[in-house]
Design a protein around this motif. Structure first.
Motif, PDB file in Angstrom:
ATOM      1  N   ASN A 200     -20.725 134.349 129.437  1.00 39.04           N
ATOM      2  CA  ASN A 200     -21.287 134.877 128.196  1.00 39.04           C
ATOM      3  C   ASN A 200     -22.789 135.105 128.353  1.00 39.04           C
ATOM      4  N   ARG A 201     -23.258 136.296 127.998  1.00 41.52           N
ATOM      5  CA  ARG A 201     -24.666 136.646 128.200  1.00 41.52           C
ATOM      6  C   ARG A 201     -25.587 135.803 127.323  1.00 41.52           C
ATOM      7  N   GLU A 202     -25.209 135.628 126.053  1.00 44.00           N
ATOM      8  CA  GLU A 202     -26.061 134.870 125.137  1.00 44.00           C
ATOM      9  C   GLU A 202     -26.129 133.404 125.543  1.00 44.00           C
ATOM     10  N   LYS A 203     -24.975 132.836 125.901  1.00 41.52           N
ATOM     11  CA  LYS A 203     -24.959 131.435 126.357  1.00 41.52           C
ATOM     12  C   LYS A 203     -25.826 131.279 127.609  1.00 41.52           C
ATOM     13  N   MET A 228     -23.897 137.331 132.931  1.00 44.00           N
ATOM     14  CA  MET A 228     -24.677 136.107 132.792  1.00 44.00           C
ATOM     15  C   MET A 228     -26.047 136.259 133.447  1.00 44.00           C
ATOM     16  N   GLY A 229     -26.093 136.965 134.574  1.00 46.72           N
ATOM     17  CA  GLY A 229     -27.361 137.164 135.263  1.00 46.72           C
ATOM     18  C   GLY A 229     -28.377 137.905 134.421  1.00 46.72           C
ATOM     19  N   VAL A 230     -27.908 138.911 133.687  1.00 48.69           N
ATOM     20  CA  VAL A 230     -28.820 139.663 132.815  1.00 48.69           C
ATOM     21  C   VAL A 230     -29.245 138.797 131.631  1.00 48.69           C
ATOM     22  N   GLY A 231     -28.374 137.921 131.166  1.00 49.35           N
ATOM     23  CA  GLY A 231     -28.785 136.973 130.135  1.00 49.35           C
ATOM     24  C   GLY A 231     -29.926 136.097 130.622  1.00 49.35           C
TER      25      GLY A 231
END
Length: 317
Positions: A200-203, A228-231
């Motif tokens: 999850n990106r936000e997590k 996830m990396g972009v988050g």
């Protein structure tokens, strides 16, 4: 029905299958969690399109929504329907084994897709179709190490890791591949800490925010996928600390590709959800047709970095 004892079918989630002629193969698929990211959404669309293009195939497409109990219920429902084969994208590589064993005992071949089940369930599946996740993690470590060597920090760099969903085979294997390979290629790099981002990106942004507070010196971030990396990148940019951090992911999402094109994100592992979906359906058809199918039916997932990204099409997911 006779089929190889070492094969796995992955089930994905969806709405319904294509109409079938009198002698069609009915293949059920139970997916992990279609709505969680664009890879799984694209996979489902590609799977349905491939099935609709084959007049000999009828599919039942289901989505577990990340819920192990729901996926087990899907398996039991597909067994009751007496489908010819089941494809499963496991929500949890260990928890689904009893349901996979039930299908095996019912003479329904199971194909595991994308993320394998735990080894103790291998005897109950016909084939695994998907990426070699341990190799992906190892290749990500090589990308990271090569970059540190270019920057001259291979003897002092500090890395943090953001993994996928705990208990999920892909997350476990990508982490294992990365953690095993990094000290082989860059023995003086320090892997400081690893925390889950649950795909999850936000997590993952929140996890990275905590890392940035905890550690003054971070030279590299490895994420189990580009979402996830972009988050993590977004958190570092918000803290004005993105410069000087090498971001490496896996499963090159379009957001990762775009960040690479901007020069913000260094590298990833190129993986197509369309290839993934089509390979799973093809594997199930081959098993039902009596063809000799390898137990581990991998498709290639090459390295992609800012240096060679022009050789790859931008991902559609």
């Amino acid at each position: 029905m006779n089929f190889p004892t070492k094969s796995a079918l992955v089930c994905t989630t969806a709405m319904l299958g294509s109409a079938a002629a009198a002698e069609t193969m009915t293949i059920g698929i139970t997916q992990n969690n279609v709505g969680v990211d664009s890879y799984q959404t694209t996979y489902e669309q590609a799977f349905i399109a491939a099935a609709e293009a084959n007049p000999d195939v009828e599919v039942v497409v289901l989505d577990a929504g990340g819920d192990v109990a729901r996926q087990i219920a899907h398996m039991e429902d597909l067994i009751q329907r007496q489908v010819d084969a089941i494809i499963i994208w496991p929500t949890n590589g260990e928890a689904v084994i009893p349901a996979v064993r039930k299908a095996y005992k019912a003479d329904i071949p199971v194909i595991v897709t994308n993320s394998n089940i735990a080894e103790q369930g291998f005897d109950f599946v016909a084939s695994f179709s998907g990426p070699d996740n341990i190799t992906q993690g190892a290749r990500a470590a090589e990308i990271m190490c090569d970059r540190f060597n270019d920057l001259g920090i291979e003897d002092e760099a500090r890395v943090i890791e953001i993994t996928g969903q705990p208990g999920y085979t892909t997350a476990i294997e990508r982490s294992e591949g990365f953690q095993d390979r990094l000290p082989e290629v860059c023995p003086n790099v320090d892997l400081v800490e690893s925390q889950p981002g649950d795909w999850n990106r936000e997590k993952s942004q929140q996890v990275m925010e905590a890392f940035l507070v905890k550690y003054d010196d971070i030279d590299g971030v490895y994420a189990g996928d580009d979402n996830m990396g972009v988050g993590a990148l977004n958190a570092a940019r918000a803290a004005d600390r993105a410069d000087g951090i090498t971001f490496v992911g896996a499963t090159n999402f379009s957001v990762g590709y775009e960040a690479m094109a901007r020069g913000d994100y260094w590298g990833s592992i190129y993986q197509s959800p369309v290839d993934d979906a089509e390979a799973a359906l093809r594997t199930a058809i081959d098993v039902l047709s009596g063809k000799d199918v390898p137990f581990l039916n991998y498709f290639d997932t090459p390295k992609i970095t800012q240096d060679n990204m022009d050789a790859f099409e931008k991902p559609v997911f």
